[in-house]
Design a protein around this motif. Structure first.
Motif, PDB file in Angstrom:
ATOM      1  N   GLU A 178       0.833  -1.203   0.000  1.00  0.00           N
ATOM      2  CA  GLU A 178       0.000   0.000   0.000  1.00  0.00           C
ATOM      3  C   GLU A 178       0.874   1.262   0.000  1.00  0.00           C
ATOM      4  N   ASN A 179       0.257   2.355  -0.463  1.00  0.00           N
ATOM      5  CA  ASN A 179       0.899   3.686  -0.465  1.00  0.00           C
ATOM      6  C   ASN A 179       2.164   3.723  -1.324  1.00  0.00           C
ATOM      7  N   ASP A 228       2.495   4.432  -4.538  1.00  0.00           N
ATOM      8  CA  ASP A 228       2.533   5.618  -5.396  1.00  0.00           C
ATOM      9  C   ASP A 228       2.863   6.870  -4.601  1.00  0.00           C
ATOM     10  N   ARG A 229       2.275   6.954  -3.397  1.00  0.00           N
ATOM     11  CA  ARG A 229       2.536   8.129  -2.564  1.00  0.00           C
ATOM     12  C   ARG A 229       3.996   8.180  -2.118  1.00  0.00           C
ATOM     13  N   ILE A 230       4.551   7.031  -1.766  1.00  0.00           N
ATOM     14  CA  ILE A 230       5.961   6.984  -1.367  1.00  0.00           C
ATOM     15  C   ILE A 230       6.852   7.377  -2.538  1.00  0.00           C
ATOM     16  N   GLN A 231       6.511   6.912  -3.730  1.00  0.00           N
ATOM     17  CA  GLN A 231       7.304   7.268  -4.906  1.00  0.00           C
ATOM     18  C   GLN A 231       7.231   8.771  -5.175  1.00  0.00           C
ATOM     19  N   THR A 232       6.061   9.369  -4.951  1.00  0.00           N
ATOM     20  CA  THR A 232       5.916  10.813  -5.160  1.00  0.00           C
ATOM     21  C   THR A 232       6.765  11.598  -4.172  1.00  0.00           C
ATOM     22  N   LEU A 233       6.692  11.201  -2.905  1.00  0.00           N
ATOM     23  CA  LEU A 233       7.485  11.898  -1.894  1.00  0.00           C
ATOM     24  C   LEU A 233       8.976  11.735  -2.155  1.00  0.00           C
ATOM     25  N   GLN A 271       9.940  14.112  -4.780  1.00  0.00           N
ATOM     26  CA  GLN A 271      10.052  15.481  -4.276  1.00  0.00           C
ATOM     27  C   GLN A 271      11.380  15.693  -3.547  1.00  0.00           C
ATOM     28  N   GLN A 311       6.904  12.741   6.429  1.00  0.00           N
ATOM     29  CA  GLN A 311       5.795  12.049   5.757  1.00  0.00           C
ATOM     30  C   GLN A 311       6.253  10.723   5.145  1.00  0.00           C
ATOM     31  N   LEU A 361       4.925   6.897   6.124  1.00  0.00           N
ATOM     32  CA  LEU A 361       4.334   5.968   5.167  1.00  0.00           C
ATOM     33  C   LEU A 361       5.116   4.664   5.076  1.00  0.00           C
TER      34      LEU A 361
END
Length: 832
Positions: free
Chosen positions: A81-82, A84-89, A92, A120, A124
């Protein structure tokens, strides 16, 4: 609990707290997560204690394994889970650049942003780390439980018990069987005499009688009803294809089986049986299904004439083979009944061995007899094949069937020997699965024939459908579906199959990319859709849009082909992205392939690049008349590797694209179809050249394919060895008709020259004699040679001591050449 476990528990509790703070969730959600993880820790500790002691039963271990599997599945989902969000962070943070080294500083706003993003990201990652750890722990516990269960099954399989051939056990076995039968009988009689049973029967008498009547009707009249249903269904077509016959055969099994199930329900509703009798009653539908299905299988193998090596269909052994198949069902039912009796009655191990041994011997005899019948039929078929009449079985036999036949033959000898030595579990684990394997394979033959008949009915191919690719694919699919069934028959646990399926779905890892069946199916589906859309667009362009434009045929073909390559390439990219595959990892593969391309695939790559150049630059287009490498013909197709040229004798020549790019190519129709025709003509010396010119001009201008602008012309080429040489040179509207135009002009020239009295000469040669005096001398000696020849030996052309023939007479030579040449002597002895 050990100190190490206490430390681990405290650490996990702290991580649970971090998980609860990682997301802005409600207190209830955090509490549920904490409660779930506490439950997991208790289950894991209990599993570790059970594994350490290794005293739990197999049933308890299987239940514990099921609980661990549920937890593992949950953790497997959570650990991904998460993402995509981890890859985005992470992206950044990478955009901010590397963190400053110790002692260095960076702008305050960038430092604050870096700190927030890092926080963040850590929040995650913590749940995924915890889930990963829990998943590994659950997976390890499951593997340990599987090892314990497999070791127990192996020890049980190799365990040696009392020998059934020992006479000391026979009397005890008879006593145990008598006690078991009396116990069931007494229990049933006690139930019949019970007032409760009588009241139950009187209360449900109507329902019991209705069930009994329906059951008797289905059992006794089920087969006739099935035949009537078949006669009704044949009215819808497909008569003679075998489809409705197969349906009728299924109804002949289904209707009596339903009747037996209803009968068991009626007996159970009456309550006349006790606990032991009810257990046997519950197993009765399964036993009925075994007997009915084996009987159905024997009928279908002979009714459909299904040719196979397992159950021979020779009419000489038809009745015996059917009886053997039915006997297999009886042996399996009796063996299962004995196992059921062992579970409900206290019977000694030696008594079970005594009663099981005759069943094993009977099963072995059945297998040996089937193998013997099959061997006789095989020998007869081989004899027919040697005479030239090769049977379908001999042509279609495969090695797998032969291996199975040999294995059953071996088990028919091995199982009774093992049972006699006391290895009863091993004997039963060999002989009964062998019988069930034969039954499953025979069922596959029947089902494959049914689906082939159904395909023949739908497509209209009839009996020929059994030899199509569809029949082979159906057989392959049925074999794959039968693999789990065969695995269960031979002792595999359901847990083993589910574990194998779970590992299969999990896929395998290549770098950072996980290749799973789900990803593969997604890739295939998306690529298939993209490929279909590409073909639809190509068809629309080729048939609808491009014909309405002024683009030539070659340009249309280039646009359609280019659209196909681009569409397939985009479909592959989209399919890879939708499947979740990391394209960046393909760079390594591309780097490795570049070495192979440089050495072994350079010719293919050269042709590929040349094909792209041909489609873009279009020096050669579809429909062009070209000449390359001594080959002349029309371009019919340009693919990515080669070009297909159709020559004038209607043969296809495949030319590599690199030859069209690097070689010399003559394109007769490039840009337009206008081209020149040259028709050579020769006339005899003494003919008026101007008259010839006028006739040839008229011939050229009279042909409809010749253009008047530029006008055709006649060229006086020169004075040839035999004629005055002329040429007609004209421009044609379509150079593709050049051969027909030359033929038409030649016909017209021949006619006009004949009318004008103009001669078209043939080749003439003058002969010069270098030494005519030698010929004259030879002519004077000819009579003597002739006399010698007449008085000499028969068959000789000359006589005397000379071994060479005389030179020919000059007068004869001159006379012989007067028809087509002139003999001259100008005194020049140096020319010939």
């Amino acid at each position: 609990m050990t100190p190490l476990k206490n430390l681990f528990f405290n650490m996990m509790a702290g991580l649970i707290l971090v998980i609860g703070l990682a997301f802005p969730l409600s207190a209830q959600t955090s509490e549920q997560a904490r409660s779930y993880y506490d439950s997991w820790l208790r289950t894991a500790e209990r599993a570790e204690d059970v594994i350490d002691t290794s005293r739990a039963s197999n049933i308890a271990l299987e239940q514990l394994r099921k609980d661990l599997t549920d937890y593992r599945q949950t953790f497997q989902t959570k650990r991904s889970e998460n993402g995509d969000r981890i890859q985005t962070l992470q992206g950044q943070l990478d955009a901010l650049g590397p963190a400053p080294a110790e002692g260095e500083s960076e702008p305050e706003d960038i430092a604050l942003l870096r700190e927030a993003l890092t926080k963040q990201l850590n929040q995650l990652r913590v749940p995924r780390i915890v889930a990963e750890e829990a998943y590994s722990r659950a997976d390890g516990l499951i593997n340990e439980i599987d090892k314990i269960v497999r070791d127990r099954l192996t020890r049980r399989l190799l365990e040696r018990g009392p020998s059934p051939l020992n006479p000391e056990h026979w009397q005890q076995a008879l006593r145990d069987m008598g006690v078991a039968i009396r116990s069931i009988g007494n229990e049933t009689v006690s139930q019949l005499r019970s007032d409760t049973t009588g009241e139950r029967i009187r209360g449900d008498l109507v329902g019991i009688l209705a069930l009994l009547i329906l059951a008797v009707l289905l059992i006794l009249r089920g087969r006739p009803w099935a035949h009537r249903a078949g006669d009704f269904l044949r009215g819808y077509g497909a008569k003679g294809t075998g489809v409705w016959t197969f349906v009728v055969s299924l109804l002949q099994v289904f209707l009596p089986l339903v009747g037996i199930i209803i009968l068991a329900a009626a007996i159970d509703l009456s309550g006349i049986l006790g606990v032991r009798g009810s257990i046997f009653l519950d197993a009765m539908p399964a036993w009925a299904f075994i007997i009915l299905s084996f009987h159905w299988m024997g009928e279908r193998l002979y009714a459909a004439r299904i040719e196979n090596d397992l159950f021979p269909i020779d009419d000489r052994y038809q009745s015996e083979t059917r009886f053997l198949i039915w006997a297999m069902a009886v042996v399996l039912v009796v063996q299962d009944a004995l196992a059921t009796l062992e579970g409900i009655q206290n019977i000694t191990e030696s008594s079970i061995a005594v009663f099981s041994f005759p069943l094993i011997v009977a099963a072995a005899l059945i297998l040996l007899r089937l193998n013997r019948i099959g061997s006789k039929q095989r020998q007869a078929q081989e004899a027919q094949s040697e005479e030239g009449d090769e049977s379908a079985i001999a042509a279609g036999a495969n090695r797998v069937i032969s291996v199975i036949r040999r294995a059953t033959y071996f088990l028919g000898f091995a199982a009774p020997v093992l049972a006699a030595l006391g290895y009863m579990n091993a004997a039963e684990a060999l002989i009964y699965p062998a019988m069930l394997t034969l039954a499953v394979l025979a069922g596959l033959f029947v089902l494959q024939r049914f689906f082939s008949d159904l395909y023949g009915f739908v497509t209209g191919k009839g009996a020929a459908a059994s030899d199509t690719l569809f029949s082979a694919l159906i057989g392959f699919a049925l074999a794959l579906l039968a693999l789990p069934v065969l695995a269960l028959i031979w002792g595999a646990r359901v847990a083993d199959l589910t574990e194998l399926w779970s590992n299969f779905l999990k896929g395998f890892q290549i770098g950072d990319t996980n290749i799973s069946p789900t990803a593969f199916i997604t890739f295939v589906a998306v690529f298939a859709i993209g490929y279909a859309v590409t073909r639809m667009v190509q068809g629309s362009l080729r048939n609808t849009l491009l014909p309405k434009t002024r683009i030539d045929l070659g340009g249309q073909n280039a646009i359609v082909s280019g659209m196909g390559y681009v569409g397939i390439f985009l479909a592959a990219l989209i399919a890879i992205s939708m499947a979740g595959l990391d394209l960046s990892s393909l760079a390594i593969v591309a780097g490795a392939l570049s070495v192979g391309i440089g050495f072994g695939l350079q010719t293919i790559v050269s042709n590929f690049v040349s094909g792209i150049i041909l489609l873009v630059e279009r020096p050669v287009s579809k429909g062009d008349w070209i000449e390359v490498g001594g080959l002349m013909g029309y371009v019919r197709d340009i693919s990515v590797r080669s070009t297909r040229i159709e020559t004038f004798d209607r043969t296809d020549v495949i030319v590599p694209n690199s030859d069209l790019i690097t070689g010399t190519v003559t394109n007769y129709t490039r840009g337009n179809t206008v081209g020149r025709v040259i028709v050579p003509v020769g006339v005899a010396y003494g003919t008026d050249p101007r008259k010839v010119e006028a006739i040839l001009i008229e011939v050229a201008k009279s042909h409809p394919m010749v253009l008047m602008n530029p006008a055709p012309s006649v060229v006086f080429q020169g004075f040839g060895a035999d004629s005055l040489d002329f040429e007609i040179r004209a421009i044609l509207r379509d150079v593709n008709w050049v051969l027909s135009v030359k033929s038409d002009m030649n016909y017209d020239i021949a006619r006009r020259f004949e009318e004008a009295g103009i001669e078209i000469p043939f080749a003439q040669r003058d002969i010069w004699i270098r030494n005519p005096e030698t010929l004259a001398q030879a002519a004077g000696q000819a009579p003597a040679a002739g006399q010698g020849a007449s008085s000499g030996k028969s068959g000789s052309a000359w006589s005397g001591g000379s071994s060479k023939p005389p030179k020919p007479d000059l007068d004869d030579l001159t006379q012989r050449d007067d028809s087509d040449s002139t003999t001259k002597d100008d005194g020049d002895d140096g020319d010939d």
